[in-house]
Design a protein around this motif. Structure first.
Motif, PDB file in Angstrom:
ATOM      1  N   PHE A  82       5.161  11.880  -0.458  1.00  0.00           N
ATOM      2  CA  PHE A  82       4.603  11.021  -1.263  1.00  0.00           C
ATOM      3  C   PHE A  82       4.957  11.544  -2.734  1.00  0.00           C
ATOM      4  CE2 PHE A  82       2.586  10.284   2.556  1.00  0.00           C
ATOM      5  CZ  PHE A  82       2.512   8.910   2.681  1.00  0.00           C
ATOM      6  N   ALA A 124       0.755  -1.177  -0.080  1.00  0.00           N
ATOM      7  CA  ALA A 124       0.058   0.062   0.092  1.00  0.00           C
ATOM      8  C   ALA A 124       0.855   1.349   0.184  1.00  0.00           C
ATOM      9  CB  ALA A 124      -1.134  -0.011   1.142  1.00  0.00           C
ATOM     10  N   ILE A 125       1.879   1.094   0.854  1.00  0.00           N
ATOM     11  CA  ILE A 125       2.981   2.432   1.034  1.00  0.00           C
ATOM     12  C   ILE A 125       3.493   2.789  -0.535  1.00  0.00           C
ATOM     13  CG2 ILE A 125       4.788   3.336   1.977  1.00  0.00           C
ATOM     14  CD1 ILE A 125       4.072   1.985   4.400  1.00  0.00           C
ATOM     15  N   ALA A 180       2.429   1.759  -3.510  1.00  0.00           N
ATOM     16  CA  ALA A 180       1.690   2.035  -4.529  1.00  0.00           C
ATOM     17  C   ALA A 180       1.182   3.547  -4.320  1.00  0.00           C
ATOM     18  CB  ALA A 180       0.217   1.197  -4.193  1.00  0.00           C
ATOM     19  N   ILE A 181       0.896   3.981  -3.082  1.00  0.00           N
ATOM     20  CA  ILE A 181       0.551   5.384  -2.701  1.00  0.00           C
ATOM     21  C   ILE A 181       1.466   6.259  -3.401  1.00  0.00           C
ATOM     22  CG2 ILE A 181       0.006   7.063  -1.200  1.00  0.00           C
ATOM     23  CD1 ILE A 181      -1.313   5.011   0.297  1.00  0.00           C
ATOM     24  N   ASN A 182       2.994   6.086  -2.953  1.00  0.00           N
ATOM     25  CA  ASN A 182       3.984   6.756  -3.420  1.00  0.00           C
ATOM     26  C   ASN A 182       3.915   6.926  -5.153  1.00  0.00           C
ATOM     27  OD1 ASN A 182       6.305   7.909  -1.316  1.00  0.00           O
ATOM     28  ND2 ASN A 182       5.300   6.070  -0.515  1.00  0.00           N
ATOM     29  N   THR A 189       2.059  15.762   2.764  1.00  0.00           N
ATOM     30  CA  THR A 189       1.819  15.145   1.229  1.00  0.00           C
ATOM     31  C   THR A 189       3.456  15.155   0.473  1.00  0.00           C
ATOM     32  OG1 THR A 189       1.204  17.403   0.714  1.00  0.00           O
ATOM     33  CG2 THR A 189      -0.493  16.020   1.238  1.00  0.00           C
ATOM     34  N   LEU A 219       1.476   6.378  -7.135  1.00  0.00           N
ATOM     35  CA  LEU A 219       0.154   6.803  -7.643  1.00  0.00           C
ATOM     36  C   LEU A 219       0.406   8.548  -7.664  1.00  0.00           C
ATOM     37  CD1 LEU A 219      -2.680   4.583  -6.553  1.00  0.00           C
ATOM     38  CD2 LEU A 219      -1.814   5.187  -8.830  1.00  0.00           C
ATOM     39  N   VAL A 220       0.690   8.933  -6.317  1.00  0.00           N
ATOM     40  CA  VAL A 220       0.960  10.365  -6.130  1.00  0.00           C
ATOM     41  C   VAL A 220       2.236  11.099  -7.086  1.00  0.00           C
ATOM     42  CG1 VAL A 220       1.610  12.159  -4.234  1.00  0.00           C
ATOM     43  CG2 VAL A 220       0.017  10.008  -3.801  1.00  0.00           C
TER      44      VAL A 220
END
Length: 207
Positions: A49, A7-8, A10-12, A46, A14-15
């Motif tokens: 990320f 998850a971490i 993936a978020i990095n 924010t 995507l952002v």
């Protein structure tokens, strides 16, 4: 691979890719001292990320992928998340402390959180070998490079956050496993050296 680590990462990704393709988005959420002091504290979170480019993102995520399993294996998922988020916070708080009067200072990157996990992994597993070198050598070189980056100020990477993240990962890990001080004394002392160098240089006005 643990779902929290997936998850971490993936978020990095995507952002960061959103930021690569949308400069307004990048500018809105990057670490910017003037904006933060004007009340946009969300940037303290924010900005961790966002990344400067694909190479910056790839290096941080690969390093996280290599070190995180050691932390999760030894401490569990919740402590891993506490170290990651705590190191992120320490990193950006130290950045704000050093650059609070430089209203134009900008930075991005997950490096503070990642180096916190690096430090935690090395403390827990001193014999780690990463990128063909002992883990503690990588950790120290990473922070020494950060001193160079802080002094050079030629990019948008949050070099100062590396140190805050290292302090966060170091302090939180030892607070959770105090026995490391006696069991891995050499590693505990060795990893403290670049942190001490930073504060000596800051005291002498060399940063």
């Amino acid at each position: 691979m643990d779902i929290s680590l997936i998850a971490i990462i993936a978020i990095n990704c995507l952002v960061s890719f959103k930021g690569f393709n949308d400069k307004l988005f990048f500018r809105k959420y990057e670490f910017h001292v003037g904006s933060i002091r004007a009340g946009e504290q969300i940037r303290m979170f924010t900005s961790a990320f966002l990344h400067v480019d694909i190479a910056h993102l790839a290096f941080n995520m690969l390093t996280l992928y290599l070190f995180a399993p050691y932390v999760i294996m030894n401490l569990g998922i919740l402590p891993f998340l506490i170290i990651y988020i705590g190191s992120l916070a320490f990193g950006n708080l130290l950045t704000m402390f050093f650059h609070k009067n430089d209203y134009n200072y900008r930075a991005v990157g997950a490096s503070g959180a990642v180096i916190g996990i690096v430090y935690a992994g090395i403390l827990l597993e001193p014999r780690i070998e990463i990128y063909f070198m002992p883990g503690y050598v990588f950790g120290i070189l990473y922070l020494l490079y950060s001193i160079y980056g802080m002094r050079n100020k030629s990019d948008n990477i949050g070099h100062t956050a590396h140190f805050g993240g290292a302090i966060g990962g170091y302090a939180i890990t030892i607070s959770q496993v105090p026995s490391l001080v006696t069991e891995n004394t050499f590693t505990v002392i060795l990893l403290a050296v670049p942190i001490i160098i930073l504060f000596i240089m800051a005291k002498l006005g060399k940063l």
